[in-house]
Design a protein around this motif. Structure first.
Motif, mmCIF file in Angstrom:
data_model
loop_
_atom_site.group_PDB
_atom_site.id
_atom_site.type_symbol
_atom_site.label_atom_id
_atom_site.label_comp_id
_atom_site.label_asym_id
_atom_site.label_seq_id
_atom_site.Cartn_x
_atom_site.Cartn_y
_atom_site.Cartn_z
ATOM 1 N N UNK A 129 8.445 -5.400 1.300
ATOM 2 C CA UNK A 129 7.452 -5.073 0.284
ATOM 3 C C UNK A 129 6.333 -4.194 0.801
ATOM 4 N N UNK A 130 6.660 -3.243 1.647
ATOM 5 C CA UNK A 130 5.636 -2.417 2.301
ATOM 6 C C UNK A 130 5.231 -1.205 1.474
ATOM 7 N N UNK A 131 6.133 -0.706 0.642
ATOM 8 C CA UNK A 131 5.904 0.563 -0.049
ATOM 9 C C UNK A 131 5.653 0.344 -1.536
ATOM 10 N N UNK A 132 4.691 1.091 -2.086
ATOM 11 C CA UNK A 132 4.478 1.055 -3.525
ATOM 12 C C UNK A 132 5.766 1.511 -4.197
ATOM 13 N N UNK A 133 6.192 0.783 -5.233
ATOM 14 C CA UNK A 133 7.453 1.075 -5.897
ATOM 15 C C UNK A 133 7.582 2.511 -6.335
ATOM 16 N N UNK A 134 8.776 3.064 -6.193
ATOM 17 C CA UNK A 134 8.974 4.497 -6.457
ATOM 18 C C UNK A 134 8.687 4.870 -7.906
ATOM 19 N N UNK A 135 8.887 3.938 -8.839
ATOM 20 C CA UNK A 135 8.542 4.208 -10.237
ATOM 21 C C UNK A 135 7.505 3.223 -10.755
ATOM 22 N N UNK A 136 6.771 2.591 -9.851
ATOM 23 C CA UNK A 136 5.797 1.571 -10.249
ATOM 24 C C UNK A 136 4.589 2.211 -10.918
ATOM 25 N N UNK A 137 4.174 1.628 -12.051
ATOM 26 C CA UNK A 137 2.937 2.040 -12.693
ATOM 27 C C UNK A 137 1.746 1.493 -11.915
ATOM 28 N N UNK A 138 0.655 2.251 -11.885
ATOM 29 C CA UNK A 138 -0.591 1.774 -11.309
ATOM 30 C C UNK A 138 -1.386 1.032 -12.392
ATOM 31 N N UNK A 139 -2.341 0.258 -11.955
ATOM 32 C CA UNK A 139 -3.169 -0.551 -12.861
ATOM 33 C C UNK A 139 -2.307 -1.308 -13.865
ATOM 34 N N UNK A 190 8.417 -13.388 1.061
ATOM 35 C CA UNK A 190 7.027 -12.967 0.885
ATOM 36 C C UNK A 190 6.735 -11.739 1.746
ATOM 37 N N UNK A 191 6.906 -11.894 3.026
ATOM 38 C CA UNK A 191 6.713 -10.793 3.986
ATOM 39 C C UNK A 191 5.322 -10.175 3.839
ATOM 40 N N UNK A 192 5.253 -8.873 3.468
ATOM 41 C CA UNK A 192 3.964 -8.178 3.426
ATOM 42 C C UNK A 192 3.335 -8.146 2.039
ATOM 43 N N UNK A 193 4.079 -8.552 1.012
ATOM 44 C CA UNK A 193 3.519 -8.578 -0.338
ATOM 45 C C UNK A 193 4.258 -9.618 -1.182
#
Length: 552
Positions: free
Chosen positions: A498-508, A415-418
């Motif tokens: 899980x600290x960083x928004x995924x490098x190819x992650x879509x928003x919304x 789980x950690x941070x997200x």
């Protein structure tokens, strides 16, 4: 409450003939009685006691008392605390993702990320992605979009499906579909993808299972059995079951699958008998068992399902389960055993156990490993498969508790941070090159390779409630609420914690939004769990303890 996006309506959470998990008993709520012949599911489970007696004190502290069973909450305003500001935002975002076909809502698209350079297939309605959206709408008393989705995908199932010159099985459900609007002709058409456009050209094995599970959820939530009993839905279930109950060369009751056939839809070394598919298979079989008619055609499938469930539960609980004792047994396995009395039935070489497993498995706790096949055990943790194992009661009550013990013991890793790691640990270096084929999207601690996926929050929350540990879910939701809205609801997060928004992650990302809403509503009213959880069927044979699993 105004602005929350939630409707204050009456919602029937359960029906008597399928009430295998009736949380209303726990909350002293009146039950709805619908007179109808009892189904096989009820007959086999009627003697079971409710499995949430543990943790009731926690429920008393978490939820406001005195709620009516006939007025299940479509509104957070009825709770004893103010809803989080993210709830209204999430409902607005979820409604913006809705897709209409000829004026009727039929699903939600995968993401509404206007900043993305490429849309790719994120503007399509994915069967697996729509499940948390569907549950959110059902819990909010809005079943029409779910019914429309079930009927539309059922219609698509009947299409002829080809990849190059090969025709797919009749029962295959689409991975996704897209509604095309023609403003000039004022017409709507649908384009479906059965795997012929997917990465790797793999058909979605999980879509049919999710469809059956969602049909049961719709029936449990609304109390409307008429949809499941239509000839079209009955035939749709039988077609799906025909694909996975057919006889072949298999010596195991598990389903043999290609890589990329499920939520992990890229090459990640899950080919063979992945836990995610086996758990969904088990849950779909039990769900279908509750809904199939006992006529000439349905009765034949009922008999086959019962036999498969007994074999599948034994196989999974015996050979996929790993805890401290079992790990020690495997570590001491003999090899090259030629006999029906062999203990090391899959000829697993103890030296193949990766070093990280010995530190990861706590003395108290356990989990279903990723894969078991001849001379191969994939010891990785996969979140979806283990959560579904709990919800479907593929995991025994003792195993379900052990999975939760593991999550608590390895919180910093899983789980950690997200919340929540889709898999653990990540494939790195030579393993990454060999197993993923140097996949630039599945680099270490990213995407499917150890990435953290907020959508899994609803599955974790449901598993926590079923095992009587809502405090774990609350802790995970608090973590999600600290980031998700500020980060514009990303698809996944990267990094070991899980600290960083995924490098190819879509928003919304729609299922990140819906997963949060479902988790919140489950905590507010745990009776919603009845639509997505199945209680243990004690008629299934228990695991036989193996005591001779080590060398002398």
């Amino acid at each position: 409450m105004e602005g929350t996006g939630l409707r204050n309506v009456s919602s029937h959470c359960s029906i008597s003939e399928m009430d295998d998990f009736d949380l209303s008993k726990l909350l002293d709520k009146p039950r709805i009685n619908i007179e109808r012949q009892r189904s096989f599911d009820e007959r086999s489970l009627s003697e079971l006691s409710i499995g949430l007696s543990r943790g009731l004190d926690n429920y008393e502290n978490t939820y406001s008392p005195g709620r009516s069973g006939l007025d299940t909450p479509a509104s957070s305003a009825r709770n004893s605390f103010e809803p989080h500001p993210m709830v209204a935002e999430a409902w607005d975002a979820l409604r913006r993702s809705m897709v209409h076909f000829r004026g009727q809502p039929v699903g939600t698209i995968a993401a509404v990320d206007h900043a993305a350079e490429e849309v790719l297939n994120y503007d399509q309605v994915f069967v697996r992605d729509f499940v948390p959206s569907a549950l959110a709408f059902l819990m909010n008393g809005e079943p029409d979009i779910v019914k429309n989705f079930l009927l539309k995908t059922l219609q698509l199932q009947g299409w002829e499906k080809r990849v190059d010159r090969f025709k797919l099985g009749e029962g295959v459900m689409p991975a996704s579909f897209k509604v095309l609007h023609d403003p000039v002709r004022k017409t709507d058409t649908i384009m479906a993808d059965f795997g012929e456009s997917a990465i790797g050209r793999v058909a979605p094995v999980d879509s049919g299972f999710w469809w059956i599970i969602l049909l049961r959820a719709y029936t449990k939530s609304t109390g409307d059995v008429s949809l499941a009993e239509t000839p079209e839905c009955q035939r749709g279930m039988r077609l799906i079951l025909s694909l996975c109950l057919s006889e072949g060369f298999d010596t195991f009751p598990t389903l043999l699958c290609a890589d990329g056939c499920s939520m992990i839809d890229r090459r990640m070394g899950i080919y063979g008998y992945p836990i995610e598919i086996q758990a969904l298979f088990f849950m779909a079989l039990r769900s279908a068992l509750a809904m199939l008619k006992h006529d000439t055609e349905g009765g034949e499938f009922v008999e086959r399902i019962v036999k498969r469930l007994h074999a599948l539960s034994y196989h999974m609980r015996s050979y996929f389960w790993l805890d401290f004792q079992q790990l020690n047994d495997i570590y001491r396995y003999k090899t090259e055993e030629y006999s029906h009395t062999a203990v090391n039935k899959f000829n697993v070489i103890p030296d193949s156990i990766p070093d990280w497993v010995f530190e990861f498995v706590p003395k108290r706790g356990g989990y279903f490993i990723g894969n078991v096949s001849p001379a191969r055990m994939d010891f990785r943790w996969f979140a979806l498969g283990n959560c579904i194992a709990i919800l479907s009661s593929l995991a025994t009550p003792e195993q379900a508790s052990a999975i939760m013990d593991l999550i608590e013991a390895r919180w910093d890793e899983l789980v950690a941070e997200m919340p929540l790691k889709i898999s653990y640990p990540a494939l790195e270096n030579h393993d990454w090159r060999l197993i993923t084929g140097c996949d630039p999207k599945n680099t270490r601690w990213s995407y499917h390779n150890g990435g953290s996926w907020p959508v899994l929050l609803w599955l974790l929350t449901a598993a926590c409630i079923k095992t009587g540990r809502p405090q774990i879910a609350r802790r995970a939701i608090d973590l999600a609420e600290s980031r998700l809205s500020k980060d514009s609801w990303p698809e996944y997060y990267d990094g070991t914690v899980g600290r960083y928004i995924g490098k190819q992650a879509r928003k919304y990302q729609t299922w990140s939004i819906a997963g949060y809403l479902v988790a919140k509503m489950l905590l507010e009213d745990p009776s919603h769990l009845g639509m997505i959880a199945l209680e243990e069927d004690k008629q299934m044979k228990p695991v036989i303890k193996r005591s001779a699993s080590w060398t002398c």
